[in-house]
Design a protein around this motif. Structure first.
Motif, PDB file in Angstrom:
ATOM      1  N   ALA A 164     -22.714  -6.018  -5.934  1.00 30.63           N
ATOM      2  CA  ALA A 164     -21.752  -6.885  -4.729  1.00 30.63           C
ATOM      3  C   ALA A 164     -21.375  -6.864  -4.227  1.00 30.63           C
ATOM      4  CB  ALA A 164     -20.534  -7.346  -6.402  1.00 30.63           C
ATOM      5  N   TYR A 165     -21.738  -7.397  -2.658  1.00 30.60           N
ATOM      6  CA  TYR A 165     -21.276  -7.173  -0.843  1.00 30.60           C
ATOM      7  C   TYR A 165     -20.438  -7.579  -0.587  1.00 30.60           C
ATOM      8  CZ  TYR A 165     -25.460  -3.503  -1.614  1.00 30.60           C
ATOM      9  OH  TYR A 165     -26.560  -2.719  -1.718  1.00 30.60           O
ATOM     10  N   ASP A 166     -19.374  -7.105  -0.067  1.00 36.19           N
ATOM     11  CA  ASP A 166     -19.020  -7.679   0.698  1.00 36.19           C
ATOM     12  C   ASP A 166     -19.164  -7.303   2.124  1.00 36.19           C
ATOM     13  OD1 ASP A 166     -17.145  -5.814   0.807  1.00 36.19           O
ATOM     14  OD2 ASP A 166     -15.930  -6.112  -0.546  1.00 36.19           O
ATOM     15  N   ALA A 167     -17.495  -7.953   3.303  1.00 34.39           N
ATOM     16  CA  ALA A 167     -17.881  -7.509   4.557  1.00 34.39           C
ATOM     17  C   ALA A 167     -17.648  -5.820   5.117  1.00 34.39           C
ATOM     18  CB  ALA A 167     -16.842  -8.621   5.244  1.00 34.39           C
ATOM     19  N   GLU A 168     -16.885  -4.694   3.397  1.00 39.18           N
ATOM     20  CA  GLU A 168     -17.142  -3.910   3.809  1.00 39.18           C
ATOM     21  C   GLU A 168     -18.366  -2.505   3.464  1.00 39.18           C
ATOM     22  OE1 GLU A 168     -14.443  -2.925   5.797  1.00 39.18           O
ATOM     23  OE2 GLU A 168     -13.131  -4.555   5.882  1.00 39.18           O
TER      24      GLU A 168
ATOM     25  N   TYR B 225     -24.728  -2.192 -24.913  1.00 40.15           N
ATOM     26  CA  TYR B 225     -26.621  -2.689 -24.536  1.00 40.15           C
ATOM     27  C   TYR B 225     -26.257  -1.531 -23.227  1.00 40.15           C
ATOM     28  CZ  TYR B 225     -25.115  -7.118 -26.879  1.00 40.15           C
ATOM     29  OH  TYR B 225     -24.109  -7.565 -27.957  1.00 40.15           O
ATOM     30  N   GLY B 226     -25.728  -0.680 -23.721  1.00 38.64           N
ATOM     31  CA  GLY B 226     -26.239   0.415 -22.547  1.00 38.64           C
ATOM     32  C   GLY B 226     -25.292  -0.166 -21.027  1.00 38.64           C
ATOM     33  N   ASP B 227     -24.450  -0.771 -20.756  1.00 45.55           N
ATOM     34  CA  ASP B 227     -23.606  -1.003 -19.829  1.00 45.55           C
ATOM     35  C   ASP B 227     -22.781   0.300 -19.170  1.00 45.55           C
ATOM     36  OD1 ASP B 227     -23.846  -3.904 -19.418  1.00 45.55           O
ATOM     37  OD2 ASP B 227     -23.291  -4.163 -21.159  1.00 45.55           O
ATOM     38  N   HIS B 228     -23.122   0.049 -17.357  1.00 38.68           N
ATOM     39  CA  HIS B 228     -22.342   0.792 -16.734  1.00 38.68           C
ATOM     40  C   HIS B 228     -22.236   0.005 -15.857  1.00 38.68           C
ATOM     41  CE1 HIS B 228     -23.576   4.590 -18.971  1.00 38.68           C
ATOM     42  NE2 HIS B 228     -24.197   4.553 -19.352  1.00 38.68           N
ATOM     43  N   LEU B 229     -19.912   0.200 -15.477  1.00 38.06           N
ATOM     44  CA  LEU B 229     -19.567  -1.200 -14.454  1.00 38.06           C
ATOM     45  C   LEU B 229     -18.854   0.437 -13.829  1.00 38.06           C
ATOM     46  CD1 LEU B 229     -18.217  -3.216 -15.959  1.00 38.06           C
ATOM     47  CD2 LEU B 229     -20.395  -3.346 -14.946  1.00 38.06           C
ATOM     48  N   ALA B 230     -19.596   0.124 -12.287  1.00 41.62           N
ATOM     49  CA  ALA B 230     -18.878   1.099 -10.837  1.00 41.62           C
ATOM     50  C   ALA B 230     -18.076   0.490  -9.810  1.00 41.62           C
ATOM     51  CB  ALA B 230     -20.121   2.219 -10.541  1.00 41.62           C
ATOM     52  N   ARG B 231     -17.074   1.195  -9.890  1.00 42.35           N
ATOM     53  CA  ARG B 231     -16.445   0.194  -8.480  1.00 42.35           C
ATOM     54  C   ARG B 231     -16.104   0.966  -7.252  1.00 42.35           C
ATOM     55  NH1 ARG B 231     -10.795  -1.710 -10.252  1.00 42.35           N
ATOM     56  NH2 ARG B 231     -10.890  -2.485  -7.976  1.00 42.35           N
ATOM     57  N   VAL B 232     -16.578   0.190  -6.441  1.00 43.11           N
ATOM     58  CA  VAL B 232     -16.886   1.393  -5.589  1.00 43.11           C
ATOM     59  C   VAL B 232     -16.087   1.083  -4.415  1.00 43.11           C
ATOM     60  CG1 VAL B 232     -18.921   2.186  -2.998  1.00 43.11           C
ATOM     61  CG2 VAL B 232     -19.322   1.290  -5.371  1.00 43.11           C
ATOM     62  N   ALA B 233     -15.729  -0.200  -4.300  1.00 47.16           N
ATOM     63  CA  ALA B 233     -14.478  -0.006  -3.317  1.00 47.16           C
ATOM     64  C   ALA B 233     -13.248   0.028  -3.728  1.00 47.16           C
ATOM     65  CB  ALA B 233     -14.312  -1.941  -2.420  1.00 47.16           C
ATOM     66  N   ALA B 234     -12.111   0.572  -3.174  1.00 44.34           N
ATOM     67  CA  ALA B 234     -11.106   1.332  -3.433  1.00 44.34           C
ATOM     68  C   ALA B 234     -10.398   0.401  -3.743  1.00 44.34           C
ATOM     69  CB  ALA B 234     -10.709   1.851  -2.007  1.00 44.34           C
ATOM     70  N   HIS B 235     -10.572  -0.739  -2.727  1.00 43.17           N
ATOM     71  CA  HIS B 235      -9.331  -2.255  -2.907  1.00 43.17           C
ATOM     72  C   HIS B 235      -9.917  -3.448  -2.408  1.00 43.17           C
ATOM     73  CE1 HIS B 235      -5.517  -0.356  -2.524  1.00 43.17           C
ATOM     74  NE2 HIS B 235      -6.133   0.719  -1.485  1.00 43.17           N
ATOM     75  N   PRO B 236     -10.926  -4.291  -3.078  1.00 37.90           N
ATOM     76  CA  PRO B 236     -12.066  -5.206  -3.377  1.00 37.90           C
ATOM     77  C   PRO B 236     -11.035  -6.294  -2.946  1.00 37.90           C
ATOM     78  CG  PRO B 236     -11.374  -4.796  -5.553  1.00 37.90           C
ATOM     79  CD  PRO B 236     -10.154  -3.549  -4.972  1.00 37.90           C
TER      80      PRO B 236
END
Length: 275
Positions: free
Chosen positions: A89-93, A62-73
């Protein structure tokens, strides 16, 4: 006539004795035979390496691309939004993870406990792990949704994704022609409610009353009663008197609930394998 004897051994050199191998030991195969045995093994090894490389280089479904930006979510559920053409997806960091699809863009995002539901421009609905963003649990294609989503009447997918039931265990997908409900745990389609002939659902026009979702269903025929222009549904389907809806339990759970006296008299759904 005298015969002169010839000294043959003097010209041929010393005679070497033949190598003697103890009896009972296997004779080594010729060098050519051993090389022939190695070729199939090397070919099998090369084929395995090529298969592994092709597996890792194949395009994502389906052409999915998942990118984890935070090193320690963190463990807390992040905030979700449709941005950058995908789901973010956003958190305080800051930005924790991003889910994009090739040639598609996310129109609407619905957060739930542990789930990030998204409606895409090609009419696909996805469920991404909300906390980590590591995996897309399931994909479901909504029939005839892509052309409608490109029209102004779609309002960029507003109201299409609706949670249903206790703890939002069901997800309703509302389009003009039908309301389809999927079990959140595995994406199984549980029930479908088609729009009345000559009428169409308006996903952007809805309201909630306790556990019920009320969706507008305008009709072209003015003779249609107003009670038919509003449809009420919950996790079990359309709310009508004396209904006997299907259960929404996972396979193997329905019998346990019936034994405990929960929801008596409700038939179980025969599950079909996923495609």
């Amino acid at each position: 006539m005298a015969v002169v004897p010839l000294d043959v051994t003097a010209e041929a050199g010393p005679v070497r004795p033949a190598a003697v191998r103890p009896l009972g030991l296997p004779q080594p195969p010729p060098r050519r035979a051993r090389a022939g045995l190695l070729r199939p093994a090397l070919a099998a090894l090369l084929a395995g390496l090529l298969f592994t490389a092709a597996h890792f280089l194949r395009p994502a479904p389906y052409g999915d691309h998942l990118a984890r930006v935070a090193a320690h979510p963190g463990a807390a559920a992040p905030l979700l939004r449709a941005g950058g053409g995908g789901v973010e997806a956003y958190d305080a960091e800051g930005l924790r993870w991003r889910h994009t699809r090739e040639g598609r863009r996310a129109l609407a995002v619905l957060p739930a406990a542990g789930h990030a539901f998204a409606l895409w421009s090609d009419g696909l609905v996805t469920d991404t792990a909300r906390t980590t963003g590591r995996t897309v649990r399931w994909h479901r294609a909504i029939p005839d949704a892509a052309p409608w989503l490109r029209t102004p009447g779609a309002h960029a997918g507003r109201g299409v994704l609706q949670p249903l039931g206790p703890d939002a265990r069901m997800l309703a997908v509302v389009t003009p022609r039908r309301i389809a409900a999927y079990r959140v745990a595995d994406g199984d389609l549980r029930w479908v409610l088609p729009a009345r002939a000559g009428c169409a659902f308006e996903p952007a026009t809805y309201m909630r009353r306790e556990t019920a979702l009320l969706v507008a269903q305008p009709c072209a025929d003015p003779a249609v009663d107003w009670t038919e222009r509003i449809v009420a549904v919950d996790d079990l389907g359309r709310i009508v008197p004396r209904r006997t809806p299907l259960g929404n339990e996972l396979p193997g759970q329905g019998a346990a609930h019936e034994a405990e006296g929960e929801r008596p008299g409700r038939p179980a759904k025969a599950l079909a394998p996923h495609r």
